[in-house]
Scaffold this active site. Structure first.
Site, PDB file in Angstrom:
ATOM      1  N   LYS A 116      -6.218 -13.260   1.780  1.00 50.05           N
ATOM      2  CA  LYS A 116      -6.524 -11.998   2.477  1.00 50.05           C
ATOM      3  C   LYS A 116      -7.900 -12.020   3.129  1.00 50.05           C
ATOM      4  O   LYS A 116      -8.128 -11.316   4.121  1.00 50.05           O
ATOM      5  CB  LYS A 116      -6.399 -10.818   1.503  1.00 50.05           C
ATOM      6  CG  LYS A 116      -5.046 -10.748   0.786  1.00 50.05           C
ATOM      7  CD  LYS A 116      -3.862 -10.738   1.728  1.00 50.05           C
ATOM      8  CE  LYS A 116      -2.548 -11.070   1.033  1.00 50.05           C
ATOM      9  NZ  LYS A 116      -1.424 -11.281   1.957  1.00 50.05           N
ATOM     10  N   GLY A 164      -0.360  -6.520  -1.929  1.00 50.12           N
ATOM     11  CA  GLY A 164       0.557  -5.726  -2.743  1.00 50.12           C
ATOM     12  C   GLY A 164      -0.145  -4.971  -3.863  1.00 50.12           C
ATOM     13  O   GLY A 164       0.494  -4.532  -4.802  1.00 50.12           O
ATOM     14  N   GLY A 165      -1.482  -4.837  -3.747  1.00 58.27           N
ATOM     15  CA  GLY A 165      -2.186  -3.957  -4.677  1.00 58.27           C
ATOM     16  C   GLY A 165      -2.658  -4.604  -5.970  1.00 58.27           C
ATOM     17  O   GLY A 165      -3.412  -3.986  -6.715  1.00 58.27           O
ATOM     18  N   GLU A 200     -14.274  -3.552   0.382  1.00 55.37           N
ATOM     19  CA  GLU A 200     -14.075  -2.663   1.534  1.00 55.37           C
ATOM     20  C   GLU A 200     -14.463  -1.243   1.174  1.00 55.37           C
ATOM     21  O   GLU A 200     -14.398  -0.859  -0.002  1.00 55.37           O
ATOM     22  CB  GLU A 200     -12.584  -2.649   1.948  1.00 55.37           C
ATOM     23  CG  GLU A 200     -12.111  -3.932   2.551  1.00 55.37           C
ATOM     24  CD  GLU A 200     -10.663  -3.867   3.027  1.00 55.37           C
ATOM     25  OE1 GLU A 200      -9.918  -2.940   2.637  1.00 55.37           O
ATOM     26  OE2 GLU A 200     -10.280  -4.760   3.805  1.00 55.37           O
ATOM     27  N   TYR A 202     -13.597   2.377   0.533  1.00 50.84           N
ATOM     28  CA  TYR A 202     -12.342   2.898  -0.010  1.00 50.84           C
ATOM     29  C   TYR A 202     -11.889   4.100   0.816  1.00 50.84           C
ATOM     30  O   TYR A 202     -12.612   5.100   0.922  1.00 50.84           O
ATOM     31  CB  TYR A 202     -12.540   3.292  -1.472  1.00 50.84           C
ATOM     32  CG  TYR A 202     -11.326   3.926  -2.102  1.00 50.84           C
ATOM     33  CD1 TYR A 202     -10.176   3.185  -2.324  1.00 50.84           C
ATOM     34  CD2 TYR A 202     -11.334   5.267  -2.484  1.00 50.84           C
ATOM     35  CE1 TYR A 202      -9.056   3.749  -2.902  1.00 50.84           C
ATOM     36  CE2 TYR A 202     -10.215   5.841  -3.066  1.00 50.84           C
ATOM     37  CZ  TYR A 202      -9.085   5.081  -3.269  1.00 50.84           C
ATOM     38  OH  TYR A 202      -7.981   5.655  -3.837  1.00 50.84           O
ATOM     39  N   HIS A 208       0.068   4.494   5.321  1.00 47.40           N
ATOM     40  CA  HIS A 208       0.341   3.061   5.459  1.00 47.40           C
ATOM     41  C   HIS A 208       1.271   2.896   6.662  1.00 47.40           C
ATOM     42  O   HIS A 208       2.430   3.306   6.612  1.00 47.40           O
ATOM     43  CB  HIS A 208       1.006   2.524   4.186  1.00 47.40           C
ATOM     44  CG  HIS A 208       1.461   1.102   4.270  1.00 47.40           C
ATOM     45  ND1 HIS A 208       1.022   0.129   3.422  1.00 47.40           N
ATOM     46  CD2 HIS A 208       2.309   0.482   5.118  1.00 47.40           C
ATOM     47  CE1 HIS A 208       1.589  -1.023   3.748  1.00 47.40           C
ATOM     48  NE2 HIS A 208       2.386  -0.829   4.771  1.00 47.40           N
ATOM     49  N   GLU A 287      -3.489  -6.283   6.040  1.00 45.52           N
ATOM     50  CA  GLU A 287      -2.817  -7.541   5.684  1.00 45.52           C
ATOM     51  C   GLU A 287      -1.737  -7.838   6.700  1.00 45.52           C
ATOM     52  O   GLU A 287      -1.292  -6.946   7.412  1.00 45.52           O
ATOM     53  CB  GLU A 287      -2.124  -7.416   4.313  1.00 45.52           C
ATOM     54  CG  GLU A 287      -3.073  -7.365   3.134  1.00 45.52           C
ATOM     55  CD  GLU A 287      -2.379  -7.010   1.827  1.00 45.52           C
ATOM     56  OE1 GLU A 287      -1.179  -7.286   1.685  1.00 45.52           O
ATOM     57  OE2 GLU A 287      -3.064  -6.456   0.952  1.00 45.52           O
ATOM     58  N   ASN A 289       2.141  -9.669   6.724  1.00 46.02           N
ATOM     59  CA  ASN A 289       3.240 -10.294   5.994  1.00 46.02           C
ATOM     60  C   ASN A 289       3.946 -11.268   6.917  1.00 46.02           C
ATOM     61  O   ASN A 289       4.418 -10.881   7.981  1.00 46.02           O
ATOM     62  CB  ASN A 289       4.233  -9.247   5.500  1.00 46.02           C
ATOM     63  CG  ASN A 289       3.579  -8.286   4.548  1.00 46.02           C
ATOM     64  OD1 ASN A 289       2.906  -8.701   3.611  1.00 46.02           O
ATOM     65  ND2 ASN A 289       3.719  -7.001   4.805  1.00 46.02           N
ATOM     66  N   ARG A 291       6.836 -12.755   7.025  1.00 39.88           N
ATOM     67  CA  ARG A 291       8.253 -12.856   6.654  1.00 39.88           C
ATOM     68  C   ARG A 291       8.986 -11.630   7.173  1.00 39.88           C
ATOM     69  O   ARG A 291       8.379 -10.675   7.635  1.00 39.88           O
ATOM     70  CB  ARG A 291       8.396 -12.910   5.140  1.00 39.88           C
ATOM     71  CG  ARG A 291       7.663 -11.764   4.462  1.00 39.88           C
ATOM     72  CD  ARG A 291       8.024 -11.612   3.004  1.00 39.88           C
ATOM     73  NE  ARG A 291       7.052 -10.813   2.285  1.00 39.88           N
ATOM     74  CZ  ARG A 291       6.982  -9.490   2.275  1.00 39.88           C
ATOM     75  NH1 ARG A 291       7.864  -8.772   2.953  1.00 39.88           N
ATOM     76  NH2 ARG A 291       6.050  -8.857   1.601  1.00 39.88           N
TER      77      ARG A 291
HETATM   78  C1  MV4 Z   1      -6.803   0.032   0.535  1.00 42.71           C
HETATM   79  C2  MV4 Z   1      -6.737   1.395   0.150  1.00 42.71           C
HETATM   80  C3  MV4 Z   1      -7.819   2.189   0.439  1.00 42.71           C
HETATM   81  N1  MV4 Z   1      -8.907   1.676   1.053  1.00 42.71           N
HETATM   82  N2  MV4 Z   1      -7.897  -0.434   1.171  1.00 42.71           N
HETATM   83  C4  MV4 Z   1      -2.785  -1.333  -1.614  1.00 42.71           C
HETATM   84  C5  MV4 Z   1      -1.964  -2.547  -1.408  1.00 42.71           C
HETATM   85  C6  MV4 Z   1      -2.682  -3.401  -0.450  1.00 42.71           C
HETATM   86  N3  MV4 Z   1      -1.757  -3.875   0.532  1.00 42.71           N
HETATM   87  C7  MV4 Z   1      -3.747  -2.569   0.142  1.00 42.71           C
HETATM   88  N4  MV4 Z   1      -3.760  -1.348  -0.604  1.00 42.71           N
HETATM   89  C8  MV4 Z   1      -4.685  -0.398  -0.363  1.00 42.71           C
HETATM   90  N5  MV4 Z   1      -5.802  -0.821   0.303  1.00 42.71           N
HETATM   91  C9  MV4 Z   1      -8.935   0.382   1.399  1.00 42.71           C
HETATM   92  N6  MV4 Z   1     -10.011  -0.108   2.003  1.00 42.71           N
HETATM   93  C10 MV4 Z   1      -5.589   1.831  -0.503  1.00 42.71           C
HETATM   94  C11 MV4 Z   1      -4.558   0.950  -0.773  1.00 42.71           C
HETATM   95  C12 MV4 Z   1      -3.406   1.511  -1.432  1.00 42.71           C
HETATM   96  C13 MV4 Z   1      -2.174   1.642  -0.788  1.00 42.71           C
HETATM   97  C14 MV4 Z   1      -1.970   1.151   0.503  1.00 42.71           C
HETATM   98  C15 MV4 Z   1      -0.764   1.282   1.123  1.00 42.71           C
HETATM   99  C16 MV4 Z   1       0.281   1.918   0.474  1.00 42.71           C
HETATM  100  C17 MV4 Z   1       0.110   2.408  -0.792  1.00 42.71           C
HETATM  101  C18 MV4 Z   1      -1.098   2.267  -1.438  1.00 42.71           C
HETATM  102  C19 MV4 Z   1      -1.265   2.769  -2.723  1.00 42.71           C
HETATM  103  C20 MV4 Z   1      -2.467   2.633  -3.347  1.00 42.71           C
HETATM  104  C21 MV4 Z   1      -3.528   1.992  -2.709  1.00 42.71           C
END
Ligand code: MV4
Length: 448
Positions: A116, A164-165, A200, A202, A208, A287, A289, A291
């Site tokens: 990442k 994927g968290g 990063e 927050y 999303h 990110e 993906n 695929r």
């Molecule tokens: C974040 C975020 C808040 N701020 N990055 C979760 C999975 C990964 N793909 C990235 N994720 C997140 N990145 C910053 N800078 C919050 C999440 C996140 C999240 C993102 C998309 C869909 C659901 C989520 C649930 C919790 C946290």
């Protein structure tokens, strides 16, 4: 064109790929574990090969067994589906070294996006906006604290090998950062064998938003619009829709062209998805993906294009044959993921399907490998069916979804069908007023 494709997967996605092959006149080879001997993907395929015991590690992840199955059946190409081998760059290389065509992106693109930090640095270099934070890996506590002072709080620590968290930690202040930094590195080391982390700002309440892309071997790239995947529980998507009810036409055009232009500069080939967080009118790449995704279906529904057929054509070296202007967006699509688990406790509920009736009718699509009498093994993912609807407007799609959920009967196991019925009765959802936090709050508020 290929004459025979080996599908290195199981369940609904193996069926989905089989269907595209069948329409194209391509023979299919199914591989399966002993637990899947009676599975629908095995029944429908032209040929099948047992590749190991129930454990995925010894079957669907068993590289020698999969390559041997391709050799003895004389397959031309291998489609990895979703999960399992789909983002394994080394497997992609081995497939090609053994003389088969890999239906997917180049191993190099899989590798770049699998890390990442490298992914973020790469897209920043190509002009994509990302979340402000460290420029690369953060190698020491002092460096982490320095970033805290520079960017302010809250901050999010992420694992380079994550996605994927997994391995994410929020820090509210410098003290919290010290603790979170060490915790995140420890967890990343334990989970991925790689303790590299990055930091990063927050984002508290983003949506999303992800963009479906397709690139060919000749430098052409098109996008298929965005999907809103904000409704997740514990980083598992639950319901997805396209287009996003949270974007206007200008924002939609902006994120689509940003993603497509970046993929063009990358020289990206095959299907891929760029993920963004969207907050206060701004998009931030998080990110990519490399695929096909479970929710590719809703992009197909609003464009009428078979993305798996396109992946296969592209793998033969064929050009896309159309440009962005030729892709017509029509209507609205919603997908509900039905899992074999309790809709209250989310405990897995494997077992035998007793009584099965799938809805149909205009604008209703089911992607599922279920049948009456099928025994859902406990060894794999609990996704058992995708209910996808399409309508000329969001309201029409919702009307069909409500009706289809009512009609769907999956007996013998618990499923998340009741959860979907509860979600689509909520005014926030009906108004399209939700973000990545909404679903978990809703579940907490309604199930205690
Ligand atoms: C974040 C975020 C808040 N701020 N990055 C979760 C999975 C990964 N793909 C990235 N994720 C997140 N990145 C910053 N800078 C919050 C999440 C996140 C999240 C993102 C998309 C869909 C659901 C989520 C649930 C919790 C946290």
């Amino acid at each position: 064109m290929f004459e025979k494709i080996l599908i290195a997967n199981r369940g609904e996605i193996a069926l989905r790929i089989h269907r595209a092959c069948r329409e194209m006149g391509i023979a299919t080879v199914a591989v399966h574990s002993t637990a899947d001997a009676d599975a629908m993907h095995v029944r429908l395929a032209d040929e099948s090969v047992c590749i190991g015991p129930p454990s995925a590690r010894e079957s669907y992840l068993n590289i020698p067994a999969i390559l041997t199955a391709a050799t003895i059946t004389g397959a031309d190409a291998i489609h990895p589906g979703i999960g399992f081998m789909a983002e394994n760059a080394q497997f992609a290389e081995m497939v090609e070294e053994h003389g088969f065509t890999w239906i997917g992106p180049t191993p190099e693109h899989i590798r770049i996006m699998g890390d990442k930090v490298t992914a973020k640095q790469t897209v920043v270099g190509l002009g994509l906006p990302t979340v402000p934070g460290s420029d690369g890996p953060v190698g020491s506590l002092e460096e982490a604290v320095e970033i805290g002072q520079r960017f302010g709080f809250p901050l999010l620590i992420k694992a380079a090998a994550g996605g994927g968290g997994k391995g994410m930690k929020v820090a509210q202040d410098v003290d919290g950062l010290r603790e979170a930094y060490q915790l995140a590195r420890g967890e990343a080391r334990a989970a991925f064998g790689n303790d590299q982390v990055y930091i990063e700002r927050y984002l508290a309440r983003p949506r999303h938003i992800e963009v479906q892309l397709l690139g060919d071997a000749h430098g052409n790239v098109v996008h298929f619009g965005e999907r809103d995947c904000s409704l997740q529980r514990r980083h598992q998507k639950v319901l997805e829709e396209a287009p996003s009810p949270g974007l206007n036409a200008t924002q939609r055009e902006r994120v689509g062209s940003l993603a497509a232009e970046t993929a063009r500069r990358l020289g990206y080939r095959s299907a891929g998805t760029m993920e963004f967080l969207y907050e206060d009118g701004e998009f931030y790449f998080i990110e990519m993906n490399t695929r096909l995704q479970v929710e590719h279906t809703i992009s197909e529904m609003i464009t009428g294009i078979d993305l798996v057929r396109e992946q296969i054509r592209i793998a033969t070296g064929a050009p896309l044959g159309y440009g962005q202007k030729d892709i017509r967006f029509e209507g609205h699509s919603i997908q509900c993921r039905l899992n074999a688990e309790s809709s209250v406790t989310f405990m897995p509920s494997p077992g035998r399907i007793e009584g099965y009736h799938a809805p149909g009718g205009l604008g209703v699509r089911i992607d599922s490998a279920l049948y009456d009498g099928y025994r859902i093994p406990s060894n794999y993912d609990s996704l058992i069916a995708k209910l996808i609807v399409h309508g000329s407007t969001r309201n029409e799609a919702l009307m069909r979804l409500r009706r289809a959920l009512e009609e769907y009967v999956i007996g013998g196991v618990e499923t998340t069908l009741p959860l979907h019925q509860r979600i689509i009765a909520e005014s926030d959802f009906l108004n399209g007023d939700y973000d990545i936090r909404w679903l978990e709050r809703f579940i907490a508020r309604t199930t205690g």
